[in-house]
Structures are given as structure tokens and as C-alpha cells.
Design an enzyme around this catalytic site. Structure first.
Site, mmCIF file in Angstrom:
data_model
loop_
_atom_site.group_PDB
_atom_site.id
_atom_site.type_symbol
_atom_site.label_atom_id
_atom_site.label_comp_id
_atom_site.label_asym_id
_atom_site.label_seq_id
_atom_site.Cartn_x
_atom_site.Cartn_y
_atom_site.Cartn_z
ATOM 1 N N THR A 93 -6.310 0.951 -3.942
ATOM 2 C CA THR A 93 -5.133 0.284 -4.497
ATOM 3 C C THR A 93 -5.445 -1.052 -5.152
ATOM 4 O OG1 THR A 93 -4.660 -0.548 -2.276
ATOM 5 C CG2 THR A 93 -3.475 1.410 -2.975
ATOM 6 N N ASN B 148 -1.198 -5.269 -7.641
ATOM 7 C CA ASN B 148 0.076 -4.684 -8.082
ATOM 8 C C ASN B 148 0.769 -5.605 -9.084
ATOM 9 O OD1 ASN B 148 -0.137 -2.359 -6.526
ATOM 10 N ND2 ASN B 148 0.965 -3.234 -4.788
ATOM 11 N N ASP C 200 -6.146 5.518 2.306
ATOM 12 C CA ASP C 200 -6.153 4.189 1.709
ATOM 13 C C ASP C 200 -7.529 3.550 1.878
ATOM 14 O OD1 ASP C 200 -4.120 1.794 0.897
ATOM 15 O OD2 ASP C 200 -5.686 1.037 2.224
ATOM 16 N N HIS D 204 0.829 -1.210 0.000
ATOM 17 C CA HIS D 204 0.000 0.000 0.000
ATOM 18 C C HIS D 204 0.864 1.262 0.000
ATOM 19 C CE1 HIS D 204 -3.938 -2.005 0.804
ATOM 20 N NE2 HIS D 204 -3.125 -2.950 1.222
ATOM 21 N N ALA E 72 12.720 -12.007 -5.524
ATOM 22 C CA ALA E 72 12.618 -11.793 -6.968
ATOM 23 C C ALA E 72 12.373 -10.327 -7.285
ATOM 24 C CB ALA E 72 11.468 -12.624 -7.544
ATOM 25 N N ALA F 37 -7.016 -12.637 0.272
ATOM 26 C CA ALA F 37 -7.551 -11.279 0.038
ATOM 27 C C ALA F 37 -8.516 -11.283 -1.147
ATOM 28 C CB ALA F 37 -6.402 -10.283 -0.140
ATOM 29 N N GLU F 38 -8.341 -10.325 -2.079
ATOM 30 C CA GLU F 38 -9.268 -10.225 -3.210
ATOM 31 C C GLU F 38 -8.739 -10.933 -4.444
ATOM 32 O OE1 GLU F 38 -6.565 -6.890 -4.594
ATOM 33 O OE2 GLU F 38 -6.755 -8.405 -3.045
ATOM 34 N N GLN F 39 -7.718 -11.774 -4.287
ATOM 35 C CA GLN F 39 -7.023 -12.351 -5.435
ATOM 36 C C GLN F 39 -7.908 -13.299 -6.247
ATOM 37 O OE1 GLN F 39 -3.500 -13.938 -3.546
ATOM 38 N NE2 GLN F 39 -2.844 -11.895 -2.904
ATOM 39 N N GLN G 173 10.561 -8.529 -9.253
ATOM 40 C CA GLN G 173 9.470 -9.001 -10.101
ATOM 41 C C GLN G 173 9.279 -8.196 -11.377
ATOM 42 O OE1 GLN G 173 5.773 -10.778 -8.438
ATOM 43 N NE2 GLN G 173 4.788 -8.969 -9.285
#
Length: 479
Positions: free
Chosen positions: A142, A371, A120, A16, A350, A390-392, A352
Site C-alpha cells: 500500500t 494515499n 498487506d 490499509h 476534512a 512512517a515512510e513519509q 480530503q
């Protein structure tokens, strides 16, 4: 001479804080009389923030101030990944935020006006503090525009029906949500919607408070989520929406990891274009040994080059992030490194975005954090979905079904941080997803390449996100 100051309040955590700082950079670039203070709440387990703040360019130091807040004295404990504790922990910072704002120079300066709070998506408790100062609040969301619509949808239901969100859904049913083109399976809803406790009510209460604000910036762009953004803008009960993304940290902290970074890039340089599948599951992503072996068997059987960010799970009774393996062979099938020598590379940390931007990378097995999703879009690398928390799951569904920009390994995989005992995904299913992902004839590849160009154009002068950010700045300066 600066004349307007915004106070940004990101939720605790790098995922965040980083987008907050990046959007702050863009805002001060757009108006020479605007400055920003970012108030930083720190989770007990978060160790990367000091090095991150030191790495920021000094170019912005005069107009962007990063102000870490001391932890409040509170009875709230962060002993587990518990949404209730997390939301209450944020709320406990209200006094610290009020004190910080009261003590800053603009609170008593005639030449500098406090123009508003930008909070946020999880920090709506800070609207109370903004109200005490008599200034407007805005949201920096976000996650995706579709997810914003999902949250507002369930908040509306809680008014019409009952405060118990979980009562609205049957496990095998689907939900019609305006910001998604297809009905969303209940099994792909965020876990916090489905739990039978206070956290689901707290989650939708954030959406209730979004409606009190003067506007919502969303880390997305019009070309990616045109359907969702139209649905939001058509609803007169929702504040103005400003799609300003993709907001990403393009530097990605590579300077802190020169040795590892150089070794990874050297290995990728030796591989043909679009030949490597990259597996990475975010800062909290890890698997137990039996699942690791299934992934390894799938990679070995697939025949593709692979770069795999493999992390050790934290102890089940500890609030910690995954850590590095001293010897990953202890969890991999016997002889795995020998059989995949030259074709695969197993790493820990990593870089990314740098990896996704490398021409040799042709596919990304991802947890579908927002993200990471935006990074893959900007890099033009298609995703194979494997959400964790989460919201994945909702992100994965949107990518596969609504946007046609990803293939499915799983859309409804769900990792419970307390038990970490999800069903085993077998090697055959993983391999099938990887083969579809890396198929050069797969139609999703052309869609992702097209969206890559649009994501970059959106931020350029005259682009959709550039224009939206300009409108946001105009609104702030008028208020």
C-alpha cells in the site's frame, strides 16, 4: 457461480483497509468467477470501521465479504505507537485467521476453490497460515514502488552484513537504492530503519518474506514510478510486480458528514480557481501550540486563501488519534480569525479527496502519506512536503528530488509519538514553501497536471494499471 476465492488480509487501520476494499472491487469486476473475503483486524483505538463497512455499496455484497475478526487473547498491548507491538499484535491474529478460513464455505465446497491469500505489507505472518492450507500468497503493497525497493534493499544488507540495520547508516550520509534516481539522505529514511531496537529487524524481515510470495501488487502506476518499477522488475530475486494504482476511495465517505462537507464546499465555491492552499496532515497528524502559531503566522503573511485542517494532539500518554478543537482560537495567535476573515477557513475533519478535486484548490501542504500523495496526483494538485512519521520522509524526498512534483517545506521533519518534540519549523520557512507551491509559473505545476491525466488513463481499459491487474487475475486463476 463463483469458482475461485481470494482472502485479503489488510493491516489494522483505515489507511490499509480502504485501499484493500477498493482493489477488491476492481478484481471482482475483472473476473465473474472470482470472489473475495476481507478479514478485518481492528485496533483498539479504531472507531471508523463499522460506519465505513456499512457505507459500502451493496453492488459488491454478493462477491465481496467483509469479515471482522474478534480480538485474540494476547499479552501484546497496543499502549503506544510502537512498531514492535504493532507487528506482534498482527501476528497474534494468526489463529483467528486460520479459524475464519476453516469455517468459510469454500473450505469444504467442491465448486469453490481457495485461490490464495493477498496479504498487506505488514501481515507477512499470515504466509504461515496460507502455507498450512497449501495455497499461494501474494502481497498488496500500500505504499510506493520506491519504498518497496528501499525495504528490500535493507533486507539484502541484513543478509550480507548484520541483522542490525541501523549499523549501516551514518546520520549525514546518503544511501544508493536502486528504486530511487538520486542517493537517499539517511535523514530521509523511514524512522523504523534508524532506531536501535528490534523493530528495524522486524521491518526488514517483512521484505524477506515478500520474496516467498507469488507476486506483489503495488498501489502505484507505471507512468508515475517508471524508474522504481523497472529496478524491481530487473531483479530476478523479487517476485513479479503488478502496479495496479492509483487505488483510491473516490466516494471518500462524504455522506457521513453532510453538514461539514456542504459548508466546506460552499466556501471553496466562492474562491477563484487554483487560489486556495489546503493544509492537511492525515488521520494521525497534529502539532503542538507553538508550531500551530508558526503555521498561522505563515498563512497570514503569505496573503493566499487557505483551508486548514487543524486537529488537537492526543494526550502524550494515550494511544489516541487527534481530535477536534471545540475552540481553535485557544491555540491560534490572538486576532488571527479577524485578520484572515474571508481569506481563510479553519476546519477539523476534512473530506480530503473532495477538497483536492475542487477547482479552487491550487496547492496541498501534506504529510506525504502515500494515499494522500496519490489523491493529490489524481487531482492534479502539487504538494509542499511536511512529513511526520512512517515512510513519509522517503515519500517527500521522492516527490521533490526524483519526480520533481513537489516543493519542500521539510523533507526530514520527524515526529516522535512518544515525545512529540521535533524542532520548530519557523513561519518564514513555511511561508517560503507556500509561496513556491502557489507560484503559477512553478514548473512542478505542469508536471503534476500531466501526471493527473496519466493517473486516470492508467486505470482505463488498455491502460498500464488495467493491464497489470489483468495479469494478476490471470496468475491467480491459473494457480
Amino acid at each position: 457461480m463463483k469458482t475461485a476465492e481470494l482472502v485479503f488480509i489488510p493491516a489494522p487501520g483505515m489507511g490499509h483497509l480502504v485501499p484493500t476494499v477498493e482493489v477488491a472491487k476492481q478484481l471482482v469486476d475483472r473476473h465473474e468467477q472470482l470472489s473475495i473475503t476481507v478479514l478485518i483486524m481492528i485496533l483498539p483505538l479504531e472507531t471508523n470501521i463499522p460506519s465505513y463497512t456499512k457505507s459500502l455499496s451493496s453492488d459488491y455484497s454478493s462477491r465481496i465479504t467483509l469479515l471482522p475478526l474478534s480480538q485474540p487473547e494476547t499479552s501484546v498491548t497496543m499502549s503506544s505507537f510502537n512498531a514492535i507491538n504493532f507487528f506482534e499484535y498482527i501476528s497474534s491474529y494468526k489463529g483467528r485467521v486460520k479459524d475464519a478460513v476453516s469455517e468459510t464455505s469454500f473450505s469444504s465446497s467442491n465448486s469453490v476453490k481457495l485461490a490464495g491469500f493477498v496479504i498487506d505489507m505488514f501481515c507477512t505472518a499470515m504466509i504461515d497460515v496460507a502455507n498450512e492450507f497449501g495455497i499461494p500468497s501474494y502481497v498488496f503493497y500500500t505504499s510506493s514502488a520506491a519504498m518497496l525497493g528501499l525495504q528490500l534493499h535493507f533486507q539484502s544488507l541484513s543478509i550480507e552484513c548484520s541483522p542490525k540495520v541501523h549499523n549501516y547508516v551514518e546520520p549525514e550520509s546518503e544511501v544508493l537504492i536502486s528504486t530511487y534516481m538520486n542517493p537517499v539522505p539517511v535523514k530521509c529514511l523511514p524512522g523504523i530503519i534508524l532506531v536501535n531496537d528490534e523493530s528495524s529487524t522486524m521491518f526488514v524481515n517483512h521484505a524477506r518474506r515478500f520474496r516467498e510470495t507469488k507476486g506483489i501488487m503495488v498501489n502505484t502506476f507505471t507512468e508515475l514510478e517508471s524508474h522504481a518499477l523497472k529496478a524491481l522488475s530487473d531483479d530476478e530475486k523479487i517476485p513479479p510486480i503488478y502496479p495496479v494504482g492509483p487505488i483510491l476511495n473516490l466516494e471518500n465517505g462524504n455522506e457521513d458528514h453532510n453538514q461539514e462537507y456542504d459548508a466546506i464546499m460552499k466556501w471553496l465555491d466562492e474562491k477563484p480557481n487554483s487560489s486556495v492552499v489546503f493544509l492537511c496532515f492525515g488521520s494521525k497528524g497534529s502539532f503542538e501550540e507553538d508550531q500551530v502559531k508558526e503555521i498561522a503566522n505563515a498563512l497570514e503573511s503569505s496573503g493566499y486563501h487557505f483551508l486548514w485542517s487543524l486537529r488537537r494532539p492526543p494526550p502524550k500518554d494515550k494511544l489516541q488519534f487527534p481530535s477536534e478543537f471545540e475552540n481553535p482560537e485557544e491555540v491560534l495567535p490572538e486576532g488571527f480569525f479577524q485578520r484572515t476573515k474571508g481569506r481563510g477557513k479553519v476546519i477539523g475533519w476534512a473530506p480530503q479527496l473532495a477538497i483536492l478535486s475542487h477547482p479552487s484548490v491550487g496547492g496541498f501542504v501534506s504529510h506525504c502519506g502515500w494515499n494522500s500523495t496519490l489523491e493529490s496526483v489524481r487531482s492534479g494538485v502539487p504538494i509542499a512536503t511536511w512529513p511526520l512519521y512512517a515512510e513519509q520522509q522517503s515519500n517527500a524526498f521522492q516527490l521533490v528530488k526524483d519526480l520533481g512534483m513537489a516543493v519542500e517545506i521539510k523533507m526530514d521533519y520527524r515526529e516522535d509519538f512518544n515525545t512529540r518534540n521535533p524542532p520548530l519549523v519557523k513561519a518564514e520557512e513555511i511561508e517560503d514553501g507556500i509561496r513556491k507551491l502557489m507560484d503559477s509559473e512553478n514548473k512542478i505545476r505542469a508536471k503534476v497536471t500531466e501526471m493527473k491525466d496519466k493517473s486516470r488513463a492508467a486505470l482505463l481499459e488498455g491502460g498500464s494499471s488495467y493491464v497489470a491487474l489483468g495479469h494478476f487475475v490471470e496468475t491467480v486463476m491459473k494457480n
